[in-house]
Design a protein around this motif. Structure first.
Motif, mmCIF file in Angstrom:
data_model
loop_
_atom_site.group_PDB
_atom_site.id
_atom_site.type_symbol
_atom_site.label_atom_id
_atom_site.label_comp_id
_atom_site.label_asym_id
_atom_site.label_seq_id
_atom_site.Cartn_x
_atom_site.Cartn_y
_atom_site.Cartn_z
ATOM 1 N N LEU A 1 118.680 31.209 43.513
ATOM 2 C CA LEU A 1 117.845 31.967 44.241
ATOM 3 C C LEU A 1 117.736 33.307 44.797
ATOM 4 N N PRO A 2 116.662 34.045 44.788
ATOM 5 C CA PRO A 2 116.903 35.421 44.922
ATOM 6 C C PRO A 2 117.582 35.946 46.354
ATOM 7 N N ALA A 3 118.100 37.033 46.422
ATOM 8 C CA ALA A 3 118.319 37.487 47.831
ATOM 9 C C ALA A 3 117.406 37.303 48.791
ATOM 10 N N TRP B 1 119.860 42.892 65.192
ATOM 11 C CA TRP B 1 119.801 41.852 64.223
ATOM 12 C C TRP B 1 118.893 40.742 64.985
ATOM 13 N N ASP B 2 117.879 40.813 64.410
ATOM 14 C CA ASP B 2 116.976 39.884 65.328
ATOM 15 C C ASP B 2 115.648 39.347 64.404
ATOM 16 N N GLY B 3 115.836 39.719 63.081
ATOM 17 C CA GLY B 3 114.637 39.239 62.209
ATOM 18 C C GLY B 3 113.641 40.484 61.817
ATOM 19 N N THR B 4 113.686 41.601 62.618
ATOM 20 C CA THR B 4 113.092 42.512 62.218
ATOM 21 C C THR B 4 113.524 43.533 61.231
ATOM 22 N N SER C 1 119.540 48.870 55.578
ATOM 23 C CA SER C 1 118.211 48.443 55.285
ATOM 24 C C SER C 1 118.077 47.061 55.295
ATOM 25 N N ARG C 2 117.148 46.468 55.866
ATOM 26 C CA ARG C 2 116.709 45.026 55.719
ATOM 27 C C ARG C 2 115.428 44.775 55.989
ATOM 28 N N LYS C 3 114.969 43.987 54.996
ATOM 29 C CA LYS C 3 113.366 43.881 54.914
ATOM 30 C C LYS C 3 112.934 42.614 56.220
ATOM 31 N N ALA C 4 112.134 42.805 56.692
ATOM 32 C CA ALA C 4 111.473 41.700 57.340
ATOM 33 C C ALA C 4 110.862 40.766 56.742
ATOM 34 N N PRO C 5 111.403 39.491 57.296
ATOM 35 C CA PRO C 5 110.802 38.324 56.793
ATOM 36 C C PRO C 5 109.163 38.247 56.326
#
Length: 164
Positions: free
Chosen positions: A16-18, A139-142, A160-164
């Motif tokens: 599965l991809p990240a 850290w809240d999904g955003t 960096s973190r992409k929003a779902p």
């Protein structure tokens, strides 16, 4: 037939991809040409809003005796949890760009609750300097997109973190 189906299901989970639930950390170690150069000891971890260590991401060291030079890390985690330190230890690294990830879990593998956290990076070199970088993030999904300016021992850091 049943064994083959089960094997395919198990294998499919491995490819599965990240997901967007990971914090990507781009960490640079600068090239230092002044004086005698030794690779730095570096610790990277996440703390909660009360500055309690939540997850040790990585530690790069050569000899255990010098880990005390990572002063904040030593006080927070290093002296208290040697098995965890040993499990996350890797070799020291030279100048360059390194990619790390935090999956949103604590050291026991349990997902952390939404809230404010901070990434902490500490570096120390023999016959060199020390540097501590702390960067808060939610850290809240955003989405997260933060850049931290370079210093003497730790180069530019990007979260960096992409929003779902």
């Amino acid at each position: 037939m049943r064994k083959v189906s089960l094997a395919l299901v198990l294998l499919s989970g491995l490819v599965l991809p990240a997901t967007a639930s990971e914090l990507e950390i781009a960490l640079q170690l600068p090239k230092i040409s002044e004086g005698q150069y030794h690779r730095p000891y570096v610790a990277v971890w996440v703390e909660d809003s009360s500055e309690k260590s939540v997850r040790l991401i990585e530690i790069w060291r050569e000899k255990p005796d010098w880990i005390k030079d990572l002063r904040r890390f030593w006080r927070k985690t290093g002296r208290a949890d040697q098995p965890l330190v040993d499990a996350r230890t890797g070799a020291t690294k030279g100048p360059g760009q390194y990619q790390l990830r935090w999956d949103g879990k604590d050291d026991q593998g349990v997902a952390v609750p939404n809230g404010e956290y901070q990434l902490v990076i500490e570096a120390a070199r023999e016959h060199g300097g020390r540097q501590l970088v702390k960067q808060k993030f939610n850290w809240d999904g955003t989405a997260v997109a933060v850049s931290v300016a370079a210093g003497n021992e730790i180069g530019q850091v990007q979260l960096s973190r992409k929003a779902p």
